[in-house]
Design a protein around this motif. Structure first.
Motif, PDB file in Angstrom:
ATOM      1  N   ASP A 128       0.814  -1.215   0.000  1.00 59.29           N
ATOM      2  CA  ASP A 128       0.000   0.000   0.000  1.00 59.29           C
ATOM      3  C   ASP A 128       0.851   1.270   0.000  1.00 59.29           C
ATOM      4  OD1 ASP A 128      -2.293  -1.641   0.261  1.00 59.29           O
ATOM      5  OD2 ASP A 128      -2.001  -1.740   2.428  1.00 59.29           O
ATOM      6  N   GLU A 131      -0.455   4.360  -2.287  1.00 60.34           N
ATOM      7  CA  GLU A 131      -1.828   4.787  -2.030  1.00 60.34           C
ATOM      8  C   GLU A 131      -1.998   5.357  -0.622  1.00 60.34           C
ATOM      9  OE1 GLU A 131      -4.661   1.677  -2.522  1.00 60.34           O
ATOM     10  OE2 GLU A 131      -6.377   3.041  -2.565  1.00 60.34           O
ATOM     11  N   ASP A 134      -0.704   9.020  -0.274  1.00 59.91           N
ATOM     12  CA  ASP A 134      -1.598  10.025  -0.840  1.00 59.91           C
ATOM     13  C   ASP A 134      -2.793  10.278   0.073  1.00 59.91           C
ATOM     14  OD1 ASP A 134       0.037  10.294  -3.046  1.00 59.91           O
ATOM     15  OD2 ASP A 134      -1.084   8.853  -4.261  1.00 59.91           O
ATOM     16  N   GLU A 135      -3.327   9.209   0.641  1.00 64.07           N
ATOM     17  CA  GLU A 135      -4.485   9.371   1.520  1.00 64.07           C
ATOM     18  C   GLU A 135      -4.113  10.135   2.790  1.00 64.07           C
ATOM     19  OE1 GLU A 135      -6.716   6.354   4.398  1.00 64.07           O
ATOM     20  OE2 GLU A 135      -7.408   6.137   2.317  1.00 64.07           O
TER      21      GLU A 135
END
Length: 353
Positions: A128, A131, A134-135
């Motif tokens: 992960d 991703e 970015d979150e």
């Protein structure tokens, strides 16, 4: 043009004695280095987050806070916080606390991190990697922009109209994006209108990073951000001594040992003296030498790549504390004036054609 120091608070075995200092001793040394950096006129000091036996900087905000109460002017930043494996709420709170203690001198630099020990330590999956960063950056920026936050995502529980405290002295708290050289990171930082920092290390040519800066500026301009308000930093290993030869010889043993540890970990070829000498050349990524040599390389980087802040990362591995302190003195008293004077001339020439 801002100038400063960065460190990972390394506690590697001394190449001369084989002894390894305690984490506690090295942490106290770093506080002394920050105090001296301010005394000799440097602008900023940064500490990078790591979670392994040969680094003592698992909590940069705490170390920087210890220095904050003994300084009054120097800016204090992470270089970087590994946001992917951290909680953005706690990261913001820690640096807002540092901002209060230092009366508005804290900065927060975040990145994905080239070391991955923090992922299993805090229960995250490396698959992960992209991703989750970015979150979490999205949440961090929401907290930066608003006292009360409503937010939801995939990897962290949602927040429903909750206040995040303390609030920083600076509005907003500066948040930088740190990158090891990914063009995508440059574009992302530009689109968001965030200050951007490049780690220019290893067997690279610093001038090759001009393209990353250009991508960053183009993305920022397309997004409508004011380029004049977006600083660009670089971070490179280096060392300063009274003469070129003394600096080169003092910095080589720990750099050689440390680089080969990383090469073994990453399955890379061994690091040789020829690699080191090439990196110390005018075109190389090591800023090692006498004050004039180091100043000239920084000025060249400023003029041709466009950086507005330069962080000299030292030591690389374990070096005698007295040598590091002397290098800081030379950086502040002899390198910095040369660089600032040249940067002012370059700016004047650009403004006046």
């Amino acid at each position: 043009m801002e100038l400063g120091i960065s460190t990972f608070v390394e506690t590697t075995p001394d190449v001369e004695t084989g002894k390894t200092m305690s984490h506690a001793e090295r942490l106290r040394e770093v506080v002394e280095e920050i105090v001296l950096a301010e005394q000799v006129g440097l602008d900023v000091y940064g500490i990078g987050e790591h979670h392994r036996a040969d680094f003592a900087a698992s909590s940069p905000a705490v170390v920087l806070a210890a220095a904050a109460v003994r300084t009054s002017r120097i800016r204090l930043t992470s270089t970087v916080m590994i946001l992917s494996s951290a909680d953005p709420v706690r990261v913001f709170q820690d640096f807002a606390t540092l901002d209060g203690i230092s009366n508005g001198r804290a900065e927060l630099m975040v990145g994905r991190g080239s070391f991955t020990e923090s992922f299993p330590l805090f229960g995250y999956d490396l698959k992960d990697y992209e991703e989750i960063f970015d979150e979490k950056l999205d949440l961090l920026l929401s907290i930066q922009q608003s006292e009360k936050v409503t937010w939801s995502g995939k990897y962290r529980p949602a927040i429903h109209n909750l206040g995040i405290y303390p609030r920083p002295v600076q509005t907003p708290l500066p948040i930088w994006i740190g990158s090891a050289g990914s063009p995508e990171s440059a574009v992302r930082a530009g689109e968001l209108g965030l200050p951007f920092a490049l780690a220019i290390i290893g067997g690279v040519r610093p001038l090759d990073y001009a393209r990353h800066v250009q991508l960053y500026k183009e993305a920022a301009a397309r997004a409508g951000h004011d380029l004049a308000r977006l600083p660009i930093a670089s971070h490179s290993h280096g060392f300063i001594a009274e003469t070129q030869q003394l600096a080169v010889e003092k910095f080589f043993p720990s750099t050689h040992a440390r680089t080969n540890v990383r090469a073994l970990e990453k399955g890379l070829p061994p690091y040789h003296r020829s690699d080191y000498d090439a990196a110390c050349s005018p075109e190389g990524a090591l800023y090692v030498g006498d004050p004039q040599t180091v100043a000239s390389k920084i000025i060249h980087l400023h003029e041709h790549v466009g950086i507005t802040r330069f962080l000299l990362h030292m030591p690389h591995g374990t070096m005698p504390h007295a040598d590091v302190m002397q290098a800081i003195r030379l950086f502040g008293t002899e390198v910095a004036p040369r660089v600032r004077e040249a940067a002012a001339r370059i700016l004047d020439c650009r403004l006046n054609g």
